[in-house]
Design a protein around this motif. Structure first.
Motif, PDB file in Angstrom:
ATOM      1  N   GLY A  75     -39.726  10.295  -8.170  1.00  0.00           N
ATOM      2  CA  GLY A  75     -39.358   9.481  -7.022  1.00  0.00           C
ATOM      3  C   GLY A  75     -38.343   8.426  -7.430  1.00  0.00           C
ATOM      4  O   GLY A  75     -37.805   8.446  -8.540  1.00  0.00           O
ATOM      5  N   SER A  76     -38.104   7.497  -6.507  1.00  0.00           N
ATOM      6  CA  SER A  76     -37.152   6.407  -6.756  1.00  0.00           C
ATOM      7  C   SER A  76     -37.867   5.081  -6.493  1.00  0.00           C
ATOM      8  O   SER A  76     -38.033   4.701  -5.331  1.00  0.00           O
ATOM      9  CB  SER A  76     -35.937   6.526  -5.833  1.00  0.00           C
ATOM     10  N   PRO A  77     -38.338   4.410  -7.538  1.00  0.00           N
ATOM     11  CA  PRO A  77     -39.033   3.129  -7.329  1.00  0.00           C
ATOM     12  C   PRO A  77     -38.169   2.174  -6.498  1.00  0.00           C
ATOM     13  O   PRO A  77     -36.970   2.025  -6.762  1.00  0.00           O
ATOM     14  CB  PRO A  77     -39.208   2.602  -8.761  1.00  0.00           C
ATOM     15  N   THR A  78     -38.772   1.570  -5.494  1.00  0.00           N
ATOM     16  CA  THR A  78     -38.010   0.736  -4.559  1.00  0.00           C
ATOM     17  C   THR A  78     -38.727  -0.585  -4.345  1.00  0.00           C
ATOM     18  O   THR A  78     -39.898  -0.618  -3.981  1.00  0.00           O
ATOM     19  CB  THR A  78     -37.837   1.470  -3.208  1.00  0.00           C
ATOM     20  N   SER A  79     -38.002  -1.671  -4.575  1.00  0.00           N
ATOM     21  CA  SER A  79     -38.607  -2.984  -4.414  1.00  0.00           C
ATOM     22  C   SER A  79     -38.721  -3.332  -2.927  1.00  0.00           C
ATOM     23  O   SER A  79     -37.815  -3.061  -2.136  1.00  0.00           O
ATOM     24  CB  SER A  79     -37.766  -4.013  -5.175  1.00  0.00           C
ATOM     25  N   ALA A  80     -39.855  -3.913  -2.556  1.00  0.00           N
ATOM     26  CA  ALA A  80     -40.083  -4.307  -1.158  1.00  0.00           C
ATOM     27  C   ALA A  80     -38.995  -5.262  -0.688  1.00  0.00           C
ATOM     28  O   ALA A  80     -38.582  -5.245   0.473  1.00  0.00           O
ATOM     29  CB  ALA A  80     -41.459  -4.962  -1.024  1.00  0.00           C
ATOM     30  N   ALA A 138     -34.042   5.076   2.664  1.00  0.00           N
ATOM     31  CA  ALA A 138     -33.598   3.862   1.970  1.00  0.00           C
ATOM     32  C   ALA A 138     -34.466   3.649   0.732  1.00  0.00           C
ATOM     33  O   ALA A 138     -35.558   3.105   0.810  1.00  0.00           O
ATOM     34  CB  ALA A 138     -33.691   2.660   2.909  1.00  0.00           C
ATOM     35  N   THR A 139     -33.957   4.129  -0.394  1.00  0.00           N
ATOM     36  CA  THR A 139     -34.644   3.908  -1.667  1.00  0.00           C
ATOM     37  C   THR A 139     -33.624   3.358  -2.656  1.00  0.00           C
ATOM     38  O   THR A 139     -32.422   3.526  -2.472  1.00  0.00           O
ATOM     39  CB  THR A 139     -35.225   5.216  -2.257  1.00  0.00           C
ATOM     40  N   TYR A 173     -24.071   0.315   3.740  1.00  0.00           N
ATOM     41  CA  TYR A 173     -24.959  -0.480   2.893  1.00  0.00           C
ATOM     42  C   TYR A 173     -25.275   0.297   1.624  1.00  0.00           C
ATOM     43  O   TYR A 173     -25.592   1.482   1.691  1.00  0.00           O
ATOM     44  CB  TYR A 173     -26.267  -0.761   3.650  1.00  0.00           C
ATOM     45  N   ASP A 174     -25.181  -0.383   0.482  1.00  0.00           N
ATOM     46  CA  ASP A 174     -25.525   0.262  -0.792  1.00  0.00           C
ATOM     47  C   ASP A 174     -26.830  -0.297  -1.328  1.00  0.00           C
ATOM     48  O   ASP A 174     -26.981  -1.516  -1.457  1.00  0.00           O
ATOM     49  CB  ASP A 174     -24.423   0.009  -1.842  1.00  0.00           C
ATOM     50  N   MET A 175     -27.746   0.591  -1.662  1.00  0.00           N
ATOM     51  CA  MET A 175     -28.990   0.161  -2.307  1.00  0.00           C
ATOM     52  C   MET A 175     -28.734   0.002  -3.804  1.00  0.00           C
ATOM     53  O   MET A 175     -27.958   0.760  -4.389  1.00  0.00           O
ATOM     54  CB  MET A 175     -30.094   1.196  -2.074  1.00  0.00           C
ATOM     55  N   PRO A 176     -29.397  -0.957  -4.456  1.00  0.00           N
ATOM     56  CA  PRO A 176     -29.178  -1.170  -5.892  1.00  0.00           C
ATOM     57  C   PRO A 176     -29.890  -0.115  -6.744  1.00  0.00           C
ATOM     58  O   PRO A 176     -30.694   0.678  -6.239  1.00  0.00           O
ATOM     59  CB  PRO A 176     -29.789  -2.549  -6.133  1.00  0.00           C
TER      60      PRO A 176
END
Length: 282
Positions: A181-186, A207-208, A263-266
């Protein structure tokens, strides 16, 4: 000023939204299950009609996968009917609706990242109830953002905090090396939610954080950043300590965000480092 109703405000995403919003721009109406039961239609309608929010963000969910399997009616009441009730309010008041969803709407049997256009095929009660919630949102309101994410961590009970708690107790950990998976911060999820609600770019989004890893690699990075030296054993899912029966390949492709280029996710490692630094300083 935008009036935003944050439903499930005491969960990790609800808390993160409250942390990153600008109180000069957004008036937050925070409710959690102690103040308001989203499964009670009349109660939800009454609150919505009195307060008339501009945006409803549904962070409330029954996310315990094993509990959902044991109590499917409870899961559908919260995850499906709760979303339906909030969508009815959104339609009545003209509010935008944000529904948080999950990679569990897919079966996890694929070998490449899932886009928003791939067929859903949930195999868990949790996944089925969340998909039912998505369908209600689409049925009752056209001004909606359905945001699917995965491996979310923040405050409270999540994989990162469970790994750290086990390390503090000096336990050797067996962690799944066959779940991806892709760990995603809240907090990163909160930022994109607050970005999207100011637009009219309605629809379903993945959105991850960027990048992919196994649960084992995720745990290893958590321990490395924390400076803890506990023993980690890579094992198949049935032998793992901290991950229940989830889709094996839970990787979501942020396809729509990429093609509309808004929008770019980090990167997941950067976000995790930021989270761990704050946690250790706090």
């Amino acid at each position: 000023m935008l009036k935003v109703w944050i439903v499930g405000s005491e969960g990790q995403i609800g808390e993160a939204i409250n942390e990153v919003l600008n109180p000069l721009e957004i008036e937050a109406l925070n409710t959690d299950k102690n103040e308001l039961d989203i499964t009670e239609t009349d109660e939800v309608l009454r609150f919505g009609e009195i307060n008339r929010p501009d945006v409803i963000i549904n962070c409330a969910a029954l996310t315990d996968v094993e509990l959902c399997e044991k109590e499917p009616e409870h899961a559908f009441r919260v995850n499906a009917l709760g979303a339906r009730n909030l969508s009815i309010v959104a339609r009545k008041t003209g509010a935008k609706m944000v529904q948080l969803s999950t990679d569990d709407v897919f079966d996890g049997l694929g070998k490449k990242p899932y886009t928003e256009f791939d067929d859903t095929n949930p195999i868990t009660v949790y996944g089925k109830s969340k998909l039912a919630g998505e369908k209600y949102v689409k049925e009752f309101t056209h001004k909606h953002f359905i945001i699917r994410s995965n491996w979310v961590y923040g405050t409270g009970n999540n994989f990162v905090n469970r790994v750290l708690a086990s390390a503090d107790e000096g336990q050797a950990l067996s962690v799944a090396e066959d779940q991806y998976g892709s760990p995603t911060s809240a907090r990163d999820l909160a930022r994109i939610i607050l970005y999207l609600i100011r637009t009219n770019e309605y629809g379903t989004y993945h959105a991850t954080c960027m990048g992919v890893c196994s649960r084992y690699e995720f745990a290893k990075e958590v321990l490395r950043l924390s400076g803890k030296k506990e023993q980690l054993n890579p094992v198949p899912t049935p032998q793992s300590d901290l991950s229940s029966a989830r889709p094996a390949y839970a990787v979501l492709d942020n396809f729509i965000l990429r093609i509309i280029d808004v929008y770019d996710m980090p990167d997941w490692k950067e976000s995790l480092a930021e989270f761990m630094k704050e946690r250790m300083e706090g």
